[in-house]
Design an enzyme around this catalytic site. Structure first.
Site: not given
Ligand code: EPZ
Length: 421
Positions: A120, A400, A22-23
């Site tokens: 997020r 999902r 998915k991701n």
């Molecule tokens: C991806 O989300 C995945 N989703 C998530 O999987 C996964 O949990 C996450 O990466 C972490 O591995 C998809 O790929 C569609 P991040 P993403 O930006 O990219 C902070 C699932 O269950 N952050 O890597 O949205 C954020 O708050 C889903 O399949 C900022 O602070 O996650 C978090 O604490 C859930 N500012 C950390 O970084 C930003 O601009 C990592 O988030 C972006 C993120």
């Protein structure tokens, strides 16, 4: 609205074929917006999230056809405005921002709202696009991105408070491939899904080095052409089935996987005393000789232990004698599953970003509420091992991210029913 009834006590045995990721599918489908030509993406899982992305591509003007796991996209003429009604349903829609900015130097994407797994923000995504020369404005709940002049390559660091960002790296990468000059992304996410996206972009004619590491170098090109790509297997779906085999199985094999992508999961299962063996495209888990041992985990960015497997291991620890602990460093509040597992008789103490789990003899089936994708998977796993029947409400959370989860579980011997609420 549907719920899943899980009749506990049926041991799992057999093979399960893992779907495409998915991701990986979501950003790769978004990347098809970078070219006017035909793109063919194979092994795209049939999920509500991938279907939302196809609807968003159509709303942006792309022609989209789907035949089982193969998706054809032709984004000849596209517009920069994404429809709020679709974007609000799926946070990951944010990953159309990079390709729209790269190709049209303009994008209007609704600001993602709240999320049960925690705060997020998308500040790193926006910072990265601003470094390339785009102007970012917020207005009416929308993010307006525009670059009057051509974007320009530069060196940037995308590390945030919680480490690297997966979709943030994807967005900047997809803008940078059509940006004049050299872009260097330090502190990039090294997840296999980012590398898979880069491999697709390279097939489209992009010049990228270092994908899969924390330093990615992109040499911008004038335009990209169409390409064909098969999405990597879903390591989180595979990990979830391995935990199902650990929690209540007598030999479960996940097939069509990349064992290296699962190393952080299989190492933990091995250290707990389960028997885990791999071939080039499968991993098998068997009960170990003695009783499993507790574990102490900390979630980290790849190749560390994935946050998307945290809830499933929380369910497993509920039935392992002794104390286990899980520290969640990526989404510190991502413990919605804990209160529901406690309803099934689990002994879990939450202390800020850490769950301390003391194993119990048995869990008992109960009506429980799914809150997010991985939390709901954890409840299904607990239900498989529990005495009696577990009713998991809000099944849409599972649909999902898991393709035909209940059918696949039934093929392993589980007894489940999908019923209308
Ligand atoms: C991806 O989300 C995945 N989703 C998530 O999987 C996964 O949990 C996450 O990466 C972490 O591995 C998809 O790929 C569609 P991040 P993403 O930006 O990219 C902070 C699932 O269950 N952050 O890597 O949205 C954020 O708050 C889903 O399949 C900022 O602070 O996650 C978090 O604490 C859930 N500012 C950390 O970084 C930003 O601009 C990592 O988030 C972006 C993120």
């Amino acid at each position: 609205m549907e719920k899943l009834i899980v009749h506990g006590g049926n041991r799992l045995r057999g093979k399960v074929l893992i779907s495409g990721s998915k991701n990986s599918s979501l950003p790769i489908l978004a990347a098809t917006l970078l070219t006017k030509d035909d793109c063919v993406i194979r092994q795209v899982p049939d999920l509500s999230d991938t279907n939302y992305m196809l609807q968003i591509l159509r709303a942006l003007g792309a022609e989209v056809e789907r035949a089982s796991g193969t998706v054809n996209v032709k984004a000849e003429k596209i517009i920069p405005d994404t429809p709020y009604d679709l974007v609000r349903k799926m946070r990951a829609s944010i990953c159309v921002m990079g390709p729209l900015t790269g190709r049209l130097r303009k994008a209007v994407v609704s600001m993602p709202g709240g999320c049960v797994i925690g705060d997020r923000p998308v500040d790193l995504h926006l910072k990265g696009l601003e470094y390339l020369g785009a102007k970012v404005q917020m207005d009416g709940g929308n993010i307006h991105i525009e670059a009057k002049k051509p974007l320009k390559g530069c060196t940037m660091n995308l590390l945030g408070k919680f480490g690297s960002t997966v979709l943030g790296t994807d967005n900047v990468l997809m803008a940078a491939v059509l940006t004049k000059g050299t872009t260097i992304i330090e502190g990039a996410a090294a997840e296999p899904e980012v590398e898979d996206l880069a491999n697709f972009l390279i097939k489209m004619g992009a010049k990228i080095e270092g994908a899969g590491t924390t330093r990615i170098v992109v040499e911008g090109v004038k335009e990209l052409h169409g390409a064909e790509h098969t999405v990597i297997p879903d390591r989180i779906e595979a990990g979830t089935f391995l935990v199902a085999g650990a929690i209540f199985g007598d030999g479960v094999m996940v097939k069509r996987v990349v064992p290296a992508h699962l190393k952080n999961v299989t190492d933990t299962l091995l250290a707990s005393g389960y028997e885990v063996t791999s071939t080039k495209d499968s991993v098998t888990i068997m009960p170990g000789s003695g009783s499993p041992k507790g574990f102490h985990l900390t979630t980290r960015v790849y190749p560390g232990f994935p946050t998307d497997m945290q809830a499933q291991f929380c369910a497993l620890a509920c039935l392992i004698p002794g104390l286990s602990s899980i520290k969640e460093t990526i989404f510190p509040q991502r413990f919605m599953h804990v209160s529901e597992l406690k309803r099934m008789g689990a002994n879990i103490e939450l202390d800020g970003d850490t769950a301390r789990i003391t194993g119990v003899e048995t869990l008992s089936g109960a009506p429980v509420m799914a809150s997010d994708l991985r939390a709901s998977a954890a409840l299904v796993l607990a239900g498989l091992a529990a005495k009696g029947t577990t009713e998991i409400h809000r099944l849409y959370h599972i649909d999902r991210g898991y393709e035909h989860l209940d059918e696949k579980l039934s093929m392993l011997g589980a007894v489940t029913e999908r019923v209308k609420e």
